[in-house]
Motif scaffolding. Sequence first.
Motif, short mmCIF file in Angstrom:
data_model
loop_
_atom_site.label_atom_id
_atom_site.label_comp_id
_atom_site.label_asym_id
_atom_site.label_seq_id
_atom_site.Cartn_x
_atom_site.Cartn_y
_atom_site.Cartn_z
N ARG A 149 29.04 48.85 48.14
CA ARG A 149 28.28 49.49 47.07
C ARG A 149 28.88 50.86 46.73
O ARG A 149 29.02 51.22 45.55
N TYR A 150 29.28 51.60 47.76
CA TYR A 150 29.88 52.91 47.52
C TYR A 150 31.24 52.77 46.85
O TYR A 150 31.58 53.52 45.93
N THR A 152 32.26 50.37 44.95
CA THR A 152 32.07 49.94 43.56
C THR A 152 31.71 51.11 42.66
O THR A 152 32.20 51.22 41.54
N ALA A 153 30.88 52.01 43.17
CA ALA A 153 30.47 53.17 42.37
C ALA A 153 31.58 54.22 42.29
O ALA A 153 31.71 54.91 41.27
N HIS A 154 32.38 54.34 43.35
CA HIS A 154 33.44 55.34 43.40
C HIS A 154 34.74 54.69 43.89
O HIS A 154 35.11 54.82 45.06
#
Length: 408
Positions: A149-150, A152-154
């Motif tokens: 998730r991290y 994907t966001a960054h």
Amino acid sequence: MRRHETQETTAEEIIKKLRDAAGLIAGGKTAEEAARQIGVSVPTYHRWKEQYGGADRSTVKRLKELEQENSRLKKLVADQALDNAMLKEPGGGKVVSPARKREAVAHLERKLQVSQRRACQVIGQPRSTQRYACTRPARDAKLVAELRRYATAHPRRGYRMAAAHLRRQGMKVNGKRVARLWRQEGLRVPQRQHKRRRLGHGGNSTQRRSATRINEVWSYDFVFDQTVDGKRLKWLPICDEFTRESVALEVERRMDARDVVRVLEAAIAQRGRAPQFIRSDNGPEFIAKAVREWIAQQGFQTLYIEPGSPWQNAYSESFNSRLRDELLNREVFATLAEAKVLGKEYRRSYNEQRLHSALGYEPPAEFALRWRSAHTATLRQPKGNAVPATTKNKDNTQTKPLATVRLS
């Protein structure tokens, strides 16, 4: 040919039958009768006699050993050729890790139709490791989901930043464990290797004159991009070198010296004070007479780096590289207004959310707030007979004790 002649006969048996036939011939039998007596046809008897006629048991034994040695050598050469073919087959880089060896063994079994034992011997993989079925602990599932998730966001941040982010969220994670899972999930970000440069002799460089407190040194430089229609975008980021805060981030189609003054005025009004120094290169917008006169009026000084030495303005270059990597290279701007909105959002995220490794994995705004509270000195009256800290007027008359002194 008789049925029993088709059966395989060893060399020792042939020698024994020839000796029996020789005894029968010495007793007055003919060759045809002797051949019939030993159970072979006349042509077979003569062929055996021509091949083994002068051989004894030791010669036959030596001949048999040579045949076995020859067969063994042929098999060895064939095995060596197969091993060489197996070693050349995997390709695609070094086969070092157990996972890569496991893939190579499976490929050889499928491609060359060899046994698992043989493939493991050639690759150098223990069979127990090859047959081991990896069972990821259930406790890693939640951590892997958070890392994905991290990432994907960054997508341009690494595992160290991810580990620091998870710790700030309250998760107790080990850095090595995060690095292992980050690598297994293929979340690594390739980094460019830069050559190290010497410090040089530039007295205005970050190496020679670095910031020691908030608002001591600001730095700025231009970054160029374009909208989807091909028109230019000119970004002007200003950063505080001590806290790494983004003081300002403006974008226009074009900017000149008057626009630089306008952005600096807005930044000083927002920060509440002007910096002591401002560092830049020798671009025409920064060395313009209007900019230099305005800076002199505000009471701070300029630090111009040497021409062709961008590394002397390291903090500005670092921020600009993050800006390009995390925003400009990821977004396609349709209009100038869209660029302004996304730039404002990026500046807020950079100051308040993005963790900075040089600040102990704290956001710049949080680091600045903590530094201000730690360096806000309140001079209290000393106990006992000590003289309290006072100030004096021009006529040497004492006034009230000093109030709070802010160093920022």
